[in-house]
Design an enzyme around this catalytic site. Sequence first.
Site, PDB file in Angstrom:
ATOM      1  N   LYS A  51      -9.362  -3.738   5.405  1.00  0.00           N
ATOM      2  CA  LYS A  51      -7.944  -3.400   5.599  1.00  0.00           C
ATOM      3  C   LYS A  51      -7.723  -2.732   6.957  1.00  0.00           C
ATOM      4  O   LYS A  51      -6.764  -3.051   7.662  1.00  0.00           O
ATOM      5  CB  LYS A  51      -7.465  -2.494   4.454  1.00  0.00           C
ATOM      6  CG  LYS A  51      -7.426  -3.235   3.133  1.00  0.00           C
ATOM      7  CD  LYS A  51      -7.073  -2.389   1.916  1.00  0.00           C
ATOM      8  CE  LYS A  51      -7.205  -3.273   0.668  1.00  0.00           C
ATOM      9  NZ  LYS A  51      -6.787  -2.644  -0.577  1.00  0.00           N
ATOM     10  N   GLN A  95      -6.903   3.408  -2.477  1.00  0.00           N
ATOM     11  CA  GLN A  95      -7.770   2.344  -2.992  1.00  0.00           C
ATOM     12  C   GLN A  95      -8.191   2.666  -4.425  1.00  0.00           C
ATOM     13  O   GLN A  95      -8.628   3.770  -4.728  1.00  0.00           O
ATOM     14  CB  GLN A  95      -8.998   2.190  -2.075  1.00  0.00           C
ATOM     15  CG  GLN A  95      -9.887   1.003  -2.398  1.00  0.00           C
ATOM     16  CD  GLN A  95      -9.257  -0.354  -2.088  1.00  0.00           C
ATOM     17  OE1 GLN A  95      -8.298  -0.465  -1.317  1.00  0.00           O
ATOM     18  NE2 GLN A  95      -9.775  -1.402  -2.684  1.00  0.00           N
ATOM     19  N   ASP A 118       1.432  -1.360  -1.741  1.00  0.00           N
ATOM     20  CA  ASP A 118       0.743  -2.116  -2.798  1.00  0.00           C
ATOM     21  C   ASP A 118       1.722  -2.763  -3.771  1.00  0.00           C
ATOM     22  O   ASP A 118       1.352  -3.684  -4.499  1.00  0.00           O
ATOM     23  CB  ASP A 118      -0.152  -1.168  -3.617  1.00  0.00           C
ATOM     24  CG  ASP A 118      -1.593  -1.152  -3.134  1.00  0.00           C
ATOM     25  OD1 ASP A 118      -2.078  -2.204  -2.675  1.00  0.00           O
ATOM     26  OD2 ASP A 118      -2.243  -0.089  -3.249  1.00  0.00           O
TER      27      ASP A 118
END
Length: 283
Positions: A51, A95, A118
Amino acid sequence: MIIDGKELSARIKQELAAQVVSLKEKYGRVPSLVVILVGENPASQSYVRGKIKACAECGFDSTLITMPESVSEAELLAEIERLNGDEAVDGILVQLPLPKHIDEEKVIDAIALEKDVDGFHPLNVANLWLGKPCILPCTPKGVMRMIQECGFEVSGCNAVVVGRSNIVGKPMAKLLLDANATVTIAHSRTKNLAEVTSKADILIAAVGRPRMITAEMVKEGAIVIDVGVNRDAATGKLCGDVDFEAVKDKAAHITQVPGGVGPMTITMLMGNTIECFERKMNK
Ligand code: L34
């Protein structure tokens, strides 16, 4: 035919990087993403590295915040609160999975809706199911992009999603429904799973069990998308939920693991970060 997630990702990231150049001209700065990684799970470390690397490729600012496995829920929530209030931060990603002593739901709820890259925040999820504008979760969004790439008429077809997680299965089903597919969500309690999956024109495997989708379960000419990211117990290598070698000759289009959905998840995250940035700048 293999749908190459790496190649498609590279193409999309180039487009995003070009977009960032004009965003910088227009707004005087580039999008910025903060990724929080708790603990030292090697798989999570690898995905998070991906990422941060993608941010560089797209010309974003990025910050990786690592916290020890032992960090308290309160400390993590305090950090999120600080980032929510930081004008220079456009997107926040924590995460998953988190250590057991931290309540994931609380953490997801704490991220400001406007910075939820997200698409996991309950209001984002509500907007998705109501058909209102929202940030789409990265993995299902990436899968839809891969299906588009096949040039296949989704409208009216049978789509079967195996798996019902909040992060993949459920939003995946909604996006397929929005594309006018007839959608079935199958799961661990589904009776005669093979019978259900073998009717699928589009089959999405998101269960987390190595090679559980075998050739007998797949319709000739189907599109098969493998969302699984498992470690092979014997070799330690990354493998999907689909028995690729057996299924590839039966499917018309199929994705691989690695090199399939994973890179697309990361690329869609970049797109979502731009969306959050632009929304903020236009407010
Ligand atoms: N908050 N947590 C949050 N957001 C997410 O979107 C994720 N997900 C899942 C796990 N936790 C998350 C990811 O980032 C899964 N996931 C993810 C992202 C990238 C890749 C796999 C899973 C990926 O890049 N896979 C590469 C191989 C990487 C390797 O070798 O370790 C591939 O080619 O499939």
